[in-house]
Design a protein around this motif. Structure first.
Motif, short mmCIF file in Angstrom:
data_model
loop_
_atom_site.label_atom_id
_atom_site.label_comp_id
_atom_site.label_asym_id
_atom_site.label_seq_id
_atom_site.Cartn_x
_atom_site.Cartn_y
_atom_site.Cartn_z
N ASP A 53 0.89 -1.03 0.12
CA ASP A 53 -0.09 0.04 0.11
C ASP A 53 0.84 1.17 0.02
O ASP A 53 2.10 1.14 0.39
CB ASP A 53 -1.04 -0.06 1.24
CG ASP A 53 -2.17 -1.25 1.33
OD1 ASP A 53 -2.18 -1.38 -0.06
OD2 ASP A 53 -2.79 -1.20 2.01
N ILE B 86 1.96 3.60 1.65
CA ILE B 86 2.27 3.86 3.09
C ILE B 86 3.67 4.02 3.48
O ILE B 86 4.50 3.26 2.94
CB ILE B 86 1.73 2.84 4.17
CG1 ILE B 86 -0.03 2.72 3.87
CG2 ILE B 86 1.70 3.16 5.59
CD1 ILE B 86 -0.38 1.41 4.69
N GLN C 268 -1.79 8.57 10.07
CA GLN C 268 -1.85 9.21 8.93
C GLN C 268 -1.60 10.77 9.06
O GLN C 268 -2.13 11.34 9.72
CB GLN C 268 -2.94 8.83 8.17
CG GLN C 268 -3.25 7.39 7.74
CD GLN C 268 -2.11 6.73 6.90
OE1 GLN C 268 -1.83 7.29 6.05
NE2 GLN C 268 -1.51 5.48 7.35
#
Length: 701
Positions: A588, A590, A701
C-alpha cells in the motif's frame, strides 16, 4: 616471528621441555579416519624411505615450555602413537630394540625436572583442560571413566595400540618420523597475540567449528587472571557437558542460546559472528568480573535447560513435570522449539509462571506437534515461528495485561498455513487418507503407543526407546495378500488392500512380527501371544472383531479419529485481542518508516517477526521454496543485482537465503526493502494482495 624447517621427531625430542596446549584451543578432535590416514602415510614413508610433509606447527618458545598455537592435533597424535608404543615396550620388550624407559625419557616424560614434584606434572604434554586428565590417565595406564573412554583422545590411543600390538620392530615407526617434515613458526611471546594467531591461521588440519571459535574468543580476555576465571568457572562446565566426539553440540547450543536471546533466527554459519556481537554488547569495556558473571551466568542457565531438552539431564529434579513432553520431543527428534522452550523455562524460573502453568505450556507443545505428526506436516517455517514466539507473546501480555498461557494458546490456535495447529476435521481427513505407515517409523511408533500412553507418562514409548520392550509395527491385513485374506476381504479384496493397507486403522504393535507374517486374521488373534493375549489396548480392541474387512477397518478408523482427538484435544483460550486496524498490505502507499512489525503474512502463512530485515529474509526464502528457478532468475536479473548477490562481502549486513549461496542486503532502510520486495513480486508473479504485515500499533496518517 621466525620459521624453520625440521621434522616432527626432532621437534618432539626435547628433554626437560613441556608441550603446552593453551586453554583457548579446542580439545583433540582427530577421528579414526584421520588416524588411519596418518598410519597409511607412516607405512608408505617407512617402505619407501621418502619425505612426507606433515604441515606446520606454530608455537611460542617460553623457557621450559613450548606453547603450541597451531598444529596441536598433529603433535598430540604423534605423542599418542609414541605412548602406545611405549606401553607395548613395557609389556613386550622384544617388540623393539629401544627400551621403554628410553622412549619415555626422550619423548613423554621429564624425569629430571625437579621443580615439578608430582608424577603427572612431569608428563611432557599438557593438553587442553578437558583432555589433560585423560592424557595423564592414558600415560599412567589408569582406569578411565565411561565418559573419558568416549573421547577422541582415548579412541585414537586405542587405535594406535591395537595397530602396533601385532607388529614387531616398533622402533622403526618412531625412526620414520624423521621423514615427517614440518615447518615450525616460532612466535615472540611479547609481540604476537597467540589467540588471534590461532583464529586467523588456515592450517591443513580439521576445520574449526563455530563452537571452537567461540571457545577461543571467550578466552581472549585482557588478563590471564580473567582468562583463568572464565575457564574455571564457566568454560570447563560448558565443555564437560557438551563435548562429544560424534557431534558439534557446542555450536548447536550457542545457536539455541543466541536465537533465544535475540528472538530471531540465527543460521548455523552465523553463530560465531553473532556471539561476538552479543559478547561485545554485554561485556563492559574493562571486562569486569561482574559483567562476565552476568553474561556467562545466563549462558549456564540456558545450558541447564538445553541439557534437559536435548539429553534429558535434570540433576536437581527441577523439571520432573516436564520430562514426558521433553522425552517425547527427543524421541521424535523435534528441536525447532528449543529456543522457545529455554526462553519460557527461564521466564518460569524467574517467577512469572507457576509450576502448573509451565506444565500446561509444555502440554500445548505436545498437542501442537502430535497433531502435526498425524497430519504429516513438514517442519518448514517452524524455526522462524518458534524463534520469535516468546517475545511475541510477551508483547501482547504487556500491552493487554493478559495471562501468558492464554495468549500462548490463542497464538497457537490463530496460526494458519504451514505453521498451523491442525483442527479435528484435518485429523479425520489425514487418518482416512491412509498414509500413516509411509511416515518416519518413530512417528508411526509414537502414534501407535499413544492409546496405551494416554496418561501422558509415555511409559510404553520409554520402554521401547530403552530397549526394555521389543515391539515392531505390524500390518493387521498383511502387505502380501494370501488366499485366506482374499476370502476375508471379499470380492473387492485387491481394491480394499490397496486403499487401507498403510492406514493407521490397519496398523498395530507386536513383539512377534515375524511369527504373525501373513497368517489369517483369526490366527493372528488367537495364536499364543496373539492380539487376544496382548496387554496393549490397541491389540485388545482389534481382537474383539470376528473378521477384518472394509467394514471393521472403517470402524477402527473412526475409533482412531475419536482417540486422537481425545488424547490431544485442541486447547481453548480465554484471551480475546483488542480490535485494532494494524494489519496492512505491505505494498500500500504507506510510509512504514518507524513502524514496528510483529507478524508477517504470506497468504495464510504467518511469521512472528521483530524487524523488516527478518521480513525480507523470510520473503526471499519463501520465494525460493515456491520457485525452482529462483536462483537462476536472480543471478540473471539486472533489477535485483544491487540487493542480492552470491558474494556476502559486498554488503555491510546481509541475510543468507537458505543454502542457495545467495545473500540479500539488509543494510537498507525500510522503504528500500519494500521496493526490493515489490521487484521480486513482479519477477515471480506473487499475488501482492497476499503480502501483509501486522504492526504493533496503527500508523498515524
Amino acid at each position: 616471528m621466525k620459521a624453520l624447517q625440521t621434522n616432527i621427531k626432532l621437534f618432539l625430542y626435547t628433554p626437560n621441555k613441556f608441550f603446552e596446549i593453551p586453554n583457548f584451543q579446542r580439545p583433540y578432535s582427530w577421528t579414526a579416519d584421520n588416524v588411519q590416514m596418518f598410519l597409511d602415510d607412516l607405512e608408505e614413508v617407512k617402505r619407501g624411505d621418502k619425505k612426507h610433509y606433515f604441515g606446520s606447527i606454530v608455537y611460542i618458545n617460553d623457557g621450559d615450555r613450548s606453547i603450541i598455537i597451531d598444529g596441536q592435533q598433529r603433535a598430540t597424535t604423534v605423542l599418542l602413537m609414541i605412548t602406545a608404543i611405549y606401553h607395548l615396550a613395557l609389556e613386550s620388550p622384544e617388540k623393539l630394540r629401544l627400551v621403554a624407559e628410553q622412549i619415555k625419557d626422550e619423548y613423554l616424560y621429564n624425569r629430571y625436572a625437579k621443580q615439578y614434584d608430582s608424577e603427572e606434572n612431569r608428563i611432557k604434554l599438557r593438553a587442553v583442560t578437558t583432555d589433560n586428565k585423560i592424557f595423564e590417565k592414558i600415560f599412567s595406564q589408569a582406569e578411565l571413566t565411561e565418559y573419558e573412554k568416549k573421547s577422541n583422545l582415548y579412541k585414537s590411543y586405542l587405535q594406535f595400540y591395537d595397530y602396533f600390538r601385532n607388529r614387531d620392530h616398533l622402533e622403526q615407526y618412531i625412526d620414520t618420523l624423521d621423514n615427517f617434515e614440518i615447518v615450525t613458526i616460532i612466535l615472540d611471546k611479547d609481540d604476537d597475540n597467540p589467540q588471534k594467531v590461532f583464529e586467523s591461521i588456515n592450517s591443513t588440519g580439521k576445520p574449526l567449528t563455530d563452537g571452537d571459535k567461540i571457545r577461543n574468543f571467550s578466552l581472549m580476555l585482557r588478563t590471564s587472571e580473567k582468562q583463568d576465571y572464565v575457564l574455571t568457572n564457566y568454560w570447563q562446565y560448558i565443555e564437560t557437558y557438551l563435548t562429544d566426539p560424534q557431534r558439534d553440540d557446542i555450536t548447536d547450543f550457542f545457536r539455541v542460546y543466541l536465537i533465544a536471546k535475540n528472538q530471531s533466527v540465527v543460521n548455523t554459519d552465523k553463530v560465531y559472528p553473532e556471539f561476538k556481537r552479543v559478547f561485545a554488547k554485554s561485556i563492559s569495556n574493562d571486562q569486569s568480573y561482574e559483567s562476565l558473571d552476568e553474561f556467562y551466568g545466563e549462558i549456564l542457565r540456558i545450558l541447564k535447560y538445553y541439557r534437559f531438552l536435548k539429553f534429558g539431564i535434570d540433576e536437581n529434579n527441577e523439571f520432573t513435570k516436564l520430562s514426558s513432553v521433553a522425552f517425547t520431543m527427543r524421541y521424535l527428534r523435534i528441536e525447532a522449539f528449543f529456543p522457545y522452550a529455554v526462553s519460557v523455562m527461564k521466564y518460569w524460573q524467574a517467577g512469572y509462571l507457576s509450576d502448573d502453568e509451565i506444565t500446561e505450556v509444555f502440554d500445548v507443545l505436545r498437542v501442537y506437534f502430535s497433531r502435526r505428526i498425524v497430519v504429516n506436516l513438514s517442519a518448514t517455517g517452524l524455526d522462524s515461528y518458534f524463534a520469535g514466539l516468546h517475545r511475541s507473546i510477551l508483547s501482547i501480555v504487556e500491552q493487554d495485561n493478559a495471562a501468558y498461557l492464554e495468549v500462548l494458546k490463542y497464538t497457537v490456535l490463530s496460526k494458519n498455513g504451514r505453521i498451523r495447529l491442525p483442527r479435528n476435521n484435518e485429523i479425520e481427513m489425514a487418518i482416512k487418507a491412509n498414509f500413516t505407515y509411509n511416515q518416519r517409523s518413530s512417528n508411526v511408533m509414537y502414534l501407535l503407543t499413544a492409546v496405551d500412553d494416554e496418561s501422558k507418562d509415555v511409559s510404553l514409548l520409554r520402554q521401547i526407546y530403552n530397549k526394555e520392550l521389543h515391539l515392531t509395527i505390524e500390518h493387521i491385513m498383511p502387505q502380501t495378500i494370501t488366499k485366506a485374506w482374499r476370502s476375508e476381504l471379499g470380492e473387492r479384496a485387491d481394491e480394499i488392500h490397496g486403499i487401507y493397507l498403510h492406514g493407521l486403522a490397519n496398523l498395530t504393535l507386536t513383539g512377534y512380527n515375524s511369527e504373525y507374517s501373513n497368517k489369517s486374521f483369526q490366527e493372528k488373534c488367537n495364536m499364543p501371544n496373539g492380539f487376544a493375549d496382548s496387554p496393549l489396548k490397541i491389540n485388545r480392541t482389534v481382537a474383539k472383531y470376528s473378521t477384518w474387512n472394509e467394514k471393521t477397518i472403517l470402524e477402527r478408523q473412526q475409533w482412531w479419529i475419536d482417540r486422537i482427538i481425545s488424547i490431544w484435544p485442541l486447547p481453548t483460550s480465554t484471551f480475546e485481542p483488542p480490535v485494532l486496524d494494524t494489519k496492512v498490505n505491505i505494498f500500500d502507499d504507506i510510509d512504514f518508516t518507524g513502524a514496528v512489525v510483529k507478524i508477517f503474512y504470506i497468504g495464510d502463512d504467518s511469521y512472528p517477526v521483530t524487524s523488516w530485515s527478518q521480513i525480507l529474509g523470510v520473503y526471499c526464502e519463501y520465494l525460493y521454496d515456491e520457485n525452482p528457478d529462483f536462483t537462476d532468475q536472480i543471478m540473471n536479473s539486472e533489477k535485483t543485482k544491487n540487493w542480492i548477490s552470491n558474494d556476502s562481502k559486498r554488503f555491510f549486513n546481509s541475510v543468507k537465503i537458505h543454502d542457495t549461496g545467495l545473500v540479500v542486503d539488509v543494510a537498507t532502510n525500510t522503504n528500500q526493502k519494500i521496493r526490493l520486495m515489490h521487484e521480486l513480486a513482479e519477477m515471480f508473479n506473487v499475488d501482492k494482495i497476499s503480502i501483509n504485515v501486522e504492526l504493533t500499533k496503527p500508523i498515524e496518517q
